[in-house]
Design a protein around this motif. Structure first.
Motif, PDB file in Angstrom:
ATOM      1  N   GLU A 207       0.735  -1.059   0.045  1.00  0.00           N
ATOM      2  CA  GLU A 207      -0.088  -0.073   0.035  1.00  0.00           C
ATOM      3  C   GLU A 207       0.887   1.200  -0.034  1.00  0.00           C
ATOM      4  O   GLU A 207       0.494   2.357  -0.656  1.00  0.00           O
ATOM      5  N   ALA A 211       0.914   4.105  -3.174  1.00  0.00           N
ATOM      6  CA  ALA A 211       0.598   5.358  -2.766  1.00  0.00           C
ATOM      7  C   ALA A 211       1.805   6.192  -3.482  1.00  0.00           C
ATOM      8  O   ALA A 211       1.274   7.204  -4.160  1.00  0.00           O
ATOM      9  N   ALA A 214       1.188   6.147  -7.184  1.00  0.00           N
ATOM     10  CA  ALA A 214      -0.075   6.833  -7.768  1.00  0.00           C
ATOM     11  C   ALA A 214       0.353   8.304  -7.838  1.00  0.00           C
ATOM     12  O   ALA A 214       0.007   9.202  -8.846  1.00  0.00           O
ATOM     13  N   GLN A 258      -6.716   7.174  -4.192  1.00  0.00           N
ATOM     14  CA  GLN A 258      -5.717   8.011  -3.842  1.00  0.00           C
ATOM     15  C   GLN A 258      -6.028   9.292  -4.229  1.00  0.00           C
ATOM     16  O   GLN A 258      -6.396   9.645  -5.161  1.00  0.00           O
TER      17      GLN A 258
END
Length: 299
Positions: A207, A211, A214, A258
């Motif tokens: 994760e 992130a 993103a 996100q």
């Protein structure tokens, strides 16, 4: 629409997205300018079936057709691969993916002492092929629109000499390079880093890394992303299809939560075991096949 072409090396690290356009000699006193520079070119030889006729030793290595063009006019310099009369050469894009854009999508740099015709085919998985048709030789610009799925990405190109001009020491077409103009940014993520075995739940470390990715995708001006899940061939086809779809959906759903990617058009597709990048006969190959790809299109 401008498309970038990059990959991570089966790890959760994001590549630098900005690329510099470069110009390349076409071997016939002309130049080709490619927005993505060296990343535009085919990266690997998948298969070769040499044709008949004479193929001089300096032109017998199929690897001479990968990477940027480097023909200088020296036919004995080892800078191109000769197909032979009716021969075939299959190349793969590993750090980019060919897609259909308005106008030409591929450049084939055919050089050497003569100019021969070649038949071109493209494939998503290296198994099912779409025949684009014949190209005339020299610097050939090809539009794949007539046979390409507008939403598909293609990783494989197959060149087949037309068998017409096969005389001399370099029988058949002489391929210096193949470049994808219509390409997509491809992040390839290690399935073992993202998920536990038989699970579609992201690991905590995954994760954090997603992130970060993103943010990089958003900075590059992405307009759409497509997430594709892949498995190895262990287990049943139906199970692998279901697991790959669940994993692709998980990654897609996480990315779209996100802030940087809020509202972006994002899809998820499970490819199961149908699109391997390595053999499933070894543990190393199976590990490479267990992956998730994020394909990014930009303005």
């Amino acid at each position: 629409m401008r498309i970038l072409a990059l990959t991570t090396a089966l790890a959760l690290t994001a590549p630098a997205l900005a690329q510099t356009p470069q110009s390349y000699s076409d071997g016939a006193r002309g130049e080709v300018t490619l927005p993505q520079g060296d990343l535009s070119f085919a990266d690997a030889v998948v298969a070769q079936t040499p044709g008949s006729g004479t193929i001089t030793a300096s032109a017998a290595d199929p690897a001479s057709a990968i990477g940027p063009p480097d023909y200088t006019g020296d036919n004995n310099g080892g800078t191109f691969a000769t197909l032979g009369c009716g021969g075939t050469l299959t190349l793969q894009f590993t750090d980019n993916a060919l897609i259909d854009l308005p106008g030409p999508d591929l450049h084939v740099f055919e050089v050497g002492p003569d100019v021969e015709g070649t038949a071109l085919a493209i494939s998503q998985d290296g198994t099912t092929w779409a025949e684009v048709g014949g190209i005339a030789g020299g610097r050939s610009e090809i539009d794949i629109a007539a046979v390409a799925d507008p939403d598909a990405t293609y990783s494989f190109v197959r060149l087949t000499d037309d068998g017409v001009s096969c005389s001399g020491r370099f029988a058949g077409a002489d391929i210096d390079a193949v470049a994808a103009i219509g390409t997509a940014t491809r992040f390839t993520l290690d399935g073992a880093v993202l998920f536990d075995v038989d699970s579609a739940d992201l690991k905590p470390a995954a994760e954090t890394a997603l992130a970060d990715i993103a943010g990089d995708i958003a900075k590059a001006g992405a307009v759409t992303i497509a997430v594709v899940g892949h498995t190895d061939a262990t287990g049943s086809t139906d199970y692998n299809q279901s697991l790959s779809q669940a994993r692709a959906t998980t990654v897609r759903d996480f990315l779209t939560t996100q802030p940087d990617l809020s509202g972006i058009d994002a899809t998820a597709r499970g490819a199961g075991e149908a699109e391997p990048v390595e053999t499933n006969d070894t543990e190393e190959g199976r590990a490479a096949n267990r992956r998730v790809e994020i394909i990014v299109r930009q303005e």
